[in-house]
Design a protein around this motif. Structure first.
Motif, short mmCIF file in Angstrom:
data_model
loop_
_atom_site.label_atom_id
_atom_site.label_comp_id
_atom_site.label_asym_id
_atom_site.label_seq_id
_atom_site.Cartn_x
_atom_site.Cartn_y
_atom_site.Cartn_z
N THR A 1 0.81 -1.24 0.00
CA THR A 1 0.00 0.00 0.00
C THR A 1 0.83 1.28 0.00
O THR A 1 0.27 2.38 -0.05
CB THR A 1 -0.92 0.01 1.24
OG1 THR A 1 -0.12 -0.01 2.43
CG2 THR A 1 -1.87 -1.17 1.22
N LEU A 2 2.14 1.14 0.07
CA LEU A 2 2.99 2.34 0.19
C LEU A 2 2.84 3.28 -0.99
O LEU A 2 2.67 4.49 -0.80
CB LEU A 2 4.45 1.92 0.34
CG LEU A 2 5.46 3.08 0.44
CD1 LEU A 2 5.19 3.92 1.67
CD2 LEU A 2 6.89 2.56 0.44
N GLN A 3 2.86 2.75 -2.21
CA GLN A 3 2.79 3.60 -3.39
C GLN A 3 1.49 4.38 -3.43
O GLN A 3 1.48 5.59 -3.70
CB GLN A 3 2.93 2.73 -4.66
CG GLN A 3 2.88 3.52 -5.96
CD GLN A 3 4.06 4.47 -6.11
OE1 GLN A 3 5.14 4.21 -5.56
NE2 GLN A 3 3.87 5.58 -6.80
N PHE A 4 0.39 3.72 -3.13
CA PHE A 4 -0.91 4.38 -3.14
C PHE A 4 -1.01 5.43 -2.04
O PHE A 4 -1.43 6.57 -2.28
CB PHE A 4 -2.02 3.33 -2.97
CG PHE A 4 -3.40 3.92 -2.90
CD1 PHE A 4 -4.04 4.38 -4.04
CD2 PHE A 4 -4.05 4.02 -1.69
CE1 PHE A 4 -5.31 4.93 -3.98
CE2 PHE A 4 -5.32 4.56 -1.61
CZ PHE A 4 -5.95 5.02 -2.75
N GLU A 5 -0.61 5.07 -0.83
CA GLU A 5 -0.69 6.00 0.30
C GLU A 5 0.27 7.17 0.11
O GLU A 5 -0.04 8.30 0.51
CB GLU A 5 -0.38 5.27 1.61
CG GLU A 5 -1.44 4.28 2.04
CD GLU A 5 -1.13 3.66 3.38
OE1 GLU A 5 -0.21 4.18 4.06
OE2 GLU A 5 -1.79 2.68 3.75
N PHE A 6 1.42 6.91 -0.48
CA PHE A 6 2.42 7.95 -0.64
C PHE A 6 1.93 9.08 -1.54
O PHE A 6 2.15 10.25 -1.26
CB PHE A 6 3.71 7.35 -1.21
CG PHE A 6 4.82 8.34 -1.34
CD1 PHE A 6 5.42 8.90 -0.23
CD2 PHE A 6 5.27 8.74 -2.59
CE1 PHE A 6 6.46 9.82 -0.34
CE2 PHE A 6 6.29 9.65 -2.73
CZ PHE A 6 6.90 10.19 -1.60
N GLN A 7 1.26 8.75 -2.64
CA GLN A 7 0.75 9.77 -3.56
C GLN A 7 -0.31 10.64 -2.90
O GLN A 7 -0.31 11.86 -3.04
CB GLN A 7 0.19 9.11 -4.82
CG GLN A 7 1.22 8.38 -5.67
CD GLN A 7 2.33 9.31 -6.13
OE1 GLN A 7 2.11 10.48 -6.45
NE2 GLN A 7 3.56 8.77 -6.17
N GLY A 8 -1.21 10.01 -2.16
CA GLY A 8 -2.23 10.78 -1.44
C GLY A 8 -1.63 11.62 -0.33
O GLY A 8 -2.05 12.76 -0.10
N PHE A 9 -0.64 11.07 0.36
CA PHE A 9 0.05 11.80 1.43
C PHE A 9 0.77 13.02 0.88
O PHE A 9 0.72 14.11 1.47
CB PHE A 9 1.04 10.86 2.12
CG PHE A 9 1.85 11.51 3.20
CD1 PHE A 9 1.32 11.67 4.47
CD2 PHE A 9 3.14 11.98 2.95
CE1 PHE A 9 2.07 12.27 5.48
CE2 PHE A 9 3.88 12.58 3.94
CZ PHE A 9 3.35 12.72 5.21
#
Length: 237
Positions: free
Chosen positions: A187-195
């Protein structure tokens, strides 16, 4: 007796003016029983159909819009408690001080992190990511904004949407800081963009509800004066 007070040209002009008024008066006379309500409604409805734009440029002030036309008529008729573009003109105590005006503007206008960051660099690993933020010192000085890496850190930690702990935000020097994010590999890639998107929208200075503040320069008695025009939902409170 009036001949003693008016010149011949003035007499002719006044006579024509009075004749025009009397003629228009007779043209506007209507018969008893005429449906004046329907006529009045048509006189409002017809030009109302031409009012297609929701906002118009605020004359004399750059980047400031004001609601006019049908949307503004609806706000007036409905006595709307929250209008679309509330604007307040503020008279400063020292109207001849441009630097003072810029300082007040910086304290009031909402300033986002992306507006004062010179660069935002990112790096990712399997379960960790970091964001290095470098502030634009020249922009801060020009805008008279008292912002450094420490105040940015406080703003990030105060923002509820970020959900960060103090150890996740580290100040490297007064102009640079780094933010750490940790998540699962899946989930890092998805969460990172939103973050990253939420981080750039963090309010680092000003009032959240004030969308913009403009310095309005005018000339009074041969001297330049500076006032503020503020736009925002709660700018009048």
């Amino acid at each position: 007796m009036l001949l003693h007070y008016f010149k011949p040209l003035q007499i002719v002009t006044n006579y024509v003016f009075l004749e025009t008024c009397i003629t228009r008066y007779h043209l506007k006379k209507i018969e008893a029983g005429t449906a004046i309500g329907a006529i009045a409604a048509m006189s409002i409805g017809e030009p109302g159909t031409q009012m297609t734009l929701k906002t118009f440029h605020f004359a004399g002030v750059a980047s400031m819009n004001v609601t006019l036309g049908v949307p503004r008529i609806k706000e007036i008729i409905n006595a709307a408690k929250r209008i679309s573009t509330p604007i307040i003109s503020t008279r400063l105590e020292h109207v001849d001080n441009e630097i003072g005006a810029r300082i007040v503007k910086g304290r009031i206008e909402k300033t986002l992190l992306e507006q004062v960051a010179k660069s935002i660099k990112t790096s990712q690993a399997s379960t960790k990511a970091s964001i290095v933020i470098k502030l634009d010192v020249k922009r801060l000085l020009d805008s008279q904004l008292s912002i450094d890496a420490y105040t940015v850190k406080e703003s990030i930690l105060r923002t509820p949407k970020m959900k960060l702990k103090e150890q996740q935000v580290k100040v490297l020097n007064p102009q640079k800081l780094v933010v750490f994010l940790q998540a699962d590999r899946s989930t890092l890639q998805f969460e990172f963009q939103g973050f990253l998107k939420k981080l750039s929208k963090v309010v680092v200075k000003g009032i959240n509800s004030v969308e913009r503040a403009i310095i309005k320069k005018t000339v009074e008695n041969g001297k330049e004066t500076f006032d503020l025009v503020v736009e925002g939902v709660k700018s009048w409170e």
